[in-house]
Design an enzyme around this catalytic site. Structure first.
Site, PDB file in Angstrom:
ATOM      1  CD  GLU A   1      13.414 -13.831  19.767  1.00 38.32           C
ATOM      2  OE1 GLU A   1      12.433 -13.665  19.065  1.00 38.32           O
ATOM      3  OE2 GLU A   1      13.634 -14.695  20.547  1.00 38.32           O
TER       4      GLU A   1
ATOM      5  NE  ARG B   1       2.565  14.674  10.742  1.00 40.67           N
ATOM      6  CZ  ARG B   1       1.743  15.342  11.126  1.00 40.67           C
ATOM      7  NH1 ARG B   1       0.487  14.686  11.844  1.00 40.67           N
ATOM      8  NH2 ARG B   1       1.774  16.630  11.060  1.00 40.67           N
TER       9      ARG B   1
ATOM     10  CG  ASP C   1       3.987  19.608  10.830  1.00 39.07           C
ATOM     11  OD1 ASP C   1       2.916  20.188  11.343  1.00 39.07           O
ATOM     12  OD2 ASP C   1       3.949  17.976  10.692  1.00 39.07           O
TER      13      ASP C   1
END
Ligand code: 9D3
Length: 243
Positions: A102, A139, A154
């Site tokens: 909204e 992390r 990563d």
């Protein structure tokens, strides 16, 4: 919406180890009426409701500390990425303000140090985006991941996509694990993995390669990849079809 993700795996252990404290608050706790109403009709008319400013302001007044950063989750915000997660991981205290479909009163924006989006698609509210930011950020807090450098390995940290991974069995439904991974030749394995990561990134996310830090060896591997593909293209005219 928060209990499940916050009580699992890495986020759970990070909290148990007191590396992060995560508190969830209900905007309704900062209302003063019997029905704890947080929204109202829009000025100027129209369908739907708008989240009122007062509960947001009172919540931030109550929760703000000396070094708090207030983040407003909104589709109009700056797109979240790894660099932002790194900066958030260094902050002492973060306050995430979540809107809903909204929308919220425009004055709520004045509370925010930054406005953040997780991408160009619509989700129903800021809660899931806040969890994405929390997960990606926690992390990166030192000590959260068991292996100290697994965050550094990563993808996106290194700027490349991951290389393919395999586990046993060596052949499954005629699908073979690449021979080099079974060889025990760690120098060759490292080289193969790096080359596969470069290959994938070149094919799927060439935009990442433009910004990746590449060694002289990487550049050599990349030209091997490009030379091989040019060969395959002139052989079949369909060099780009696999992968
Ligand atoms: C852009 C869509 N808006 C046009 C009418 C309506 C709207 C839809 C969904 C406004 C807010 C929301 C709720 N989403 C978020 O609050 C939100 C979000 C998102 O939907 N996508 C990506 N990142 C975010 S961060 C917060």
């Amino acid at each position: 919406m928060f209990a499940g993700p916050l009580d699992q795996s890495i986020l759970r252990r990070a909290q148990e180890k007191h590396l992060v404290e995560i508190r969830v608050h209900d905007l309704r706790d900062w209302t003063h009426d019997r029905h704890r109403v947080v929204d109202d009709v829009p000025y100027g008319g129209g369908a739907g409701m708008v989240l009122k400013p007062e509960p947001f302001f009172e919540a931030v007044d109550a929760l703000r500390q000396d070094e708090s950063q207030v983040l407003l989750l909104t589709p109009q915000g700056e797109r979240f990425n790894h660099a932002m997660a790194c900066r958030l991981a260094e902050m002492r205290h973060l306050i995430f303000l979540c809107g809903r479909y909204e929308g919220f009163d425009e004055r709520v924006r004045t509370l925010a140090d930054r406005e953040v989006s997780i991408g160009d698609y619509v989700v129903s509210g800021g809660e899931l985006p806040a969890l994405v930011l929390i997960d990606a950020t926690v992390r990166l807090i030192p000590g959260v991941l068991g292996d100290e450098d697994s965050a550094g390995q990563d993808s996106f940290a290194g700027g490349l996509l991951d290389h393919p991974q395999y586990t046993r069995p060596p052949v499954y439904r005629e699908l073979r694990v690449p021979e080099v991974l079974l060889s025990g030749d760690h120098k060759q394995i490292r080289r193969w993995r790096r080359k596969e990561a470069l290959h994938r990134t070149l094919r799927r996310r060439p935009d990442l390669l433009d910004r990746a830090i590449l060694s002289v060896e990487d550049q050599g591997l990349l030209s091997e990849i490009r030379t091989k593909e040019e060969g395959e293209m002139s052989n079949t005219g369909r060099g780009h079809e696999h992968r």
